[in-house]
Scaffold this motif. Structure first.
Motif: not given
Length: 784
Positions: A586-597
């Motif tokens: 299932e698709f979920q919202r995931v926070s990205l680490p700073k500086g992620s491509v």
């Protein structure tokens, strides 16, 4: 009978030509100016950029707007051509600006054919057909749209052949809806098919026993009896008694599923004459090995449809695996044969169909088509006239006129004289209605839209189908023109599940997702084996659509399309993107680490894959995509005399080296200096969107560049620069939304309204749902 009403050869007359015949003399100086400075490159013999300016009557409002920009900004004529004086340029620019805002000269008559998506949905709603395996548009050619959206009226041409396809499709759809052979109420029946006589799938991987069938292949299996097809549309309960079997027949040699449960699927299938069979999976079940039990699902079966059962996670090519094991001497060929595969399977010992469950009378489709809760008395002339009027009003999306009713009643009577069957006569007559221009075309006149046209504009924009009962009623009373009533409808429709038609229709075309998969990597190339095995393409497309839904319905700033600190992914994409993820499919919202491509659309595998060709990345295509789809500033097409960029297949030069040489050509420099840095920044991603720091041939990737005079070192900094252009992006997005809604390119007057919508949206931080509401409440939506 007025045959042109039923079987039209639609000729859409442009008001532009007629208007010029009555034009005021104030516009007279424009054509001599164009002849003097423009026609040499944009005339009868030569049309640079596919633009022709030697006949003012053929120039539409959008092109007049472009002409104004070129003259006013002194971009045209080119520097090496004859130039007008400053006063002459200013005077003509003023006149062209007036023309571009003048409705009489810049807007064509609003006749737009329903596109294939809209035809499918409208037929289903008109006839009460459920969205399922039957597709009303399957008999209609796909729309041939070269540019823009599939709502563009100029692209939606019609032909005699297409009209015949519409007629055939309409009649077939009516027979799916009006399916009764006799007008008697249906009864619920239970049919037990012989489980030892299931057919379908691959016979090499099927074991038929006296009282059961073992499914070892991946195909669909169904009852062999001719009575497997239902004759009454409705809900049916399908029950299969089954268990997983033969997991260990080959000892140490394991076939899928080597671990985990054997999975069985139950679905529905429909065979259509002259068409490919279509099917849907209704539900899947995890089986217990050796433990037989009943598994049931209630599904909608259309007239002529039938159920199937299948083994969902079995071996794809077991015979090939056995041959390979024999060659590698892992098994004894005397004990194991590829011709008699006995690996894991689903053993079916019972196959029952019960239905229709709680049958309606009349059936829902009859109640929808005839708009009555009782089976009509077809022998009554007044009833027949009433049925015709009701159907015409819904099909034409406006009140039927007396002449409409008279014409189709005459046609109905003629059909009855030929068949002596009122039921059949109505099918033939309603099919003619659905092949008429009043049904196939959305019609809008210049100026503010009247109630029924406004209802259709709103419905086809958000739902890609005809107005529902509530919209019809508000249009009929005229209350839809009340601002508060209209606003309430906007709110209701935005939160209806049918708005997903807007999401898929608009987002897919805006972001070119329809091109995804047209050039996939070679299935035999081991570097991209995961793309095919793990079905990246489907996951990529779903990610982008989920992201679009999230930004819209969570009312996020549209700048998130340019740069975001989150992604919407599942476990498949987490593996591609190398991101930590604890969820499943299932698709979920995931926070990205700073500086992620990742983050924003430029990190989506869908965008990166569709701007590659399956073999190599395409920096120019990627740069063009950013300028066109994100900023709305596409560079012009390359001159014909400029050769295409030939890739270096030996890997001696990097794409950056090749583009540096390409830009040395004067005709290439201006456009490539804009596109190339953007596309080269995305070289950090390979052809299927995986991040990389160097090419396979060895050289390190240099993703740095410059945009709008600002340097960036990589795609992360590029996204930050793009985010700073949120004003321009938002305006470009509003333009695209308006063109999708109106079915035409915008003219200068429209662009003035776009500015107003953009200003209101900026006050709301460009939050997407708020911006869409501002658009829906503006004159862009309520006027032609």
């Amino acid at each position: 009978m007025n045959t042109k009403t039923l079987f039209p050869l639609v000729c859409l007359v442009m008001l532009v030509s007629a208007a010029w015949g009555h034009a005021d003399d104030q516009y007279a100086p424009v054509q001599p100016f164009l002849n003097r400075y423009c026609v040499n490159c944009h005339g009868a013999t030569k049309q640079k950029g596919e633009v022709r300016l030697d006949d003012m009557a053929e120039i539409d409002g959008a092109l007049w707007s472009d002409i104004y920009d070129q003259i006013h900004d002194a971009n045209m004529p080119p520097e090496d051509a004859r130039q007008p004086s400053a006063n002459e340029r200013a005077d003509i620019a003023g006149l062209v600006l007036q023309i571009s805002r003048d409705e009489a000269f810049s807007i064509s008559t609003g006749y737009r054919r329903l596109n294939r998506r809209e035809f499918r949905n409208t037929v289903r709603d008109l006839l009460g057909l459920k969205p399922g395996i039957y597709d009303p548009a399957s008999r209609v050619f796909k729309d041939d749209v070269d540019g823009g959206f599939d709502t563009n009226a100029d692209e939606l041409v019609i032909s005699n052949e297409l009209l015949l396809e519409y007629l055939e499709s309409a009649e077939h759809s009516l027979r799916m809806a009006l399916f009764l052979e006799d007008l008697t109420p249906p009864v619920t029946r239970v049919v037990d098919f012989k489980p030892g006589r299931l057919q379908g799938g691959d016979r090499r991987f099927t074991t038929n026993k006296k009282k059961s069938t073992v499914l070892r292949g991946s195909g669909q299996y169904y009852a062999s009896e001719g009575a497997r097809r239902v004759t009454i549309a409705g809900n049916y309960r399908i029950t299969v008694n089954a268990a997983g079997v033969d997991r260990n027949n080959y000892g140490r040699m394991k076939f899928p599923p080597a671990s985990g449960p054997i999975r069985m699927g139950i679905g529905t299938r429909l065979d259509s004459e002259g068409q490919q069979s279509t099917s849907n999976l209704a539900e899947s079940f995890d089986l217990q090995d050796g433990e037989f039990k009943d598994y049931s699902v209630v599904v909608w079966l259309e007239n002529g449809a039938y159920p199937w059962v299948g083994f969902l996670n079995g071996a794809g090519k077991p015979a090939s695996s056995i041959r390979q094991a024999i060659r590698q001497r892992k098994v004894d060929p005397k004990e194991v044969s590829p011709k008699n595969y006995l690996g894991p399977g689903v053993e079916v010992t019972g196959f029952r169909v019960e239905g229709p469950l709680d049958p309606d009378w009349p059936p829902k489709t009859y109640r929808t088509v005839f708009q009555t809760d009782e089976m009509p008395d077809f022998g009554n002339a007044e009833v027949r006239a009433s049925l015709i009027e009701r159907f015409l009003t819904r099909a034409f999306r406006r009140p039927a006129t007396e002449q409409d009713v008279k014409d189709y009643l005459e046609y109905l009577n003629r059909q009855y004289q030929q068949t002596s069957d009122w039921h059949e006569a109505f099918i033939k007559t309603f099919a003619a209605v659905m092949a008429s221009h009043d049904f196939l075309y959305i019609k809008e006149e210049i100026g503010p839209l009247p109630p029924f046209e406004l209802a259709s504009r709103l419905s086809y924009f958000l739902w890609s189908t005809m107005p529902d009962t509530e919209l019809f009623q508000l249009a009929s009373s005229g209350r839809i023109l009340n601002a508060e009533v209209y606003a309430a409808q906007v709110d209701r429709m935005l939160h209806d599940r049918r708005t997903d038609e807007f999401v898929r229709g608009f987002a897919t075309q805006w972001l070119s997702l329809d091109l995804l998969g047209t050039m996939p990597p070679d299935i035999k190339d081991r570097r991209y084996a995961a793309y095919h095995k793990s079905k990246y393409e489907a996951a990529f497309r779903s990610e982008t659509l989920h992201f679009f839904r999230h930004v819209l319905f969570e009312n996020q700033p549209v700048g998130d399309f340019l740069d975001s600190d989150y992604v919407i992914i599942n476990n498949t994409l987490a593996d591609v993107y190398k991101l930590p993820f604890e969820g499943g499919s299932e698709f979920q919202r995931v926070s990205l680490p700073k500086g992620s491509v990742r983050g924003g659309l430029l990190g989506h595998g869908s965008i990166l894959a569709l701007t590659s060709n399956g073999v190599e990345t395409l920096p120019v295509t990627r740069g063009h995509w950013i300028l066109d789809e994100l900023l709305g500033t596409p560079p012009p097409a390359p001159p014909e005399e400029v050769p295409a960029l030939v890739p270096d297949l030996n890997g001696v030069d990097t794409p950056r080296d090749q583009l540096v040489r390409h830009r040395k050509a004067p005709a290439c420099f201006e456009c490539h200096k804009q596109m190339d840095p953007l596309g080269l920044a995305l070289e950090s991603f390979d052809v299927i969107g995986r991040h990389r720091t160097k090419y396979e041939t060895g050289p390190k990737i240099d993703p740095s560049g410059e945009m709008f005079g600002t340097r960036f070192e990589d795609v992360t900094e590029l996204r930050e620069i793009l985010r700073s252009q949120e004003d321009q992006f938002a305006k470009s997005l509003i333009v695209k939304l308006a063109e999708y809604a109106k079915g035409r390119r915008l003219n200068r007057r429209d662009l003035d309204l776009v500015d107003q919508v953009a200003a209101k949206s900026k006050a709301d931080e460009y939050r997407f749902e708020s911006m869409l509401r501002h658009l829906l409440m503006s004159n862009l939506m309520s006027e032609r």
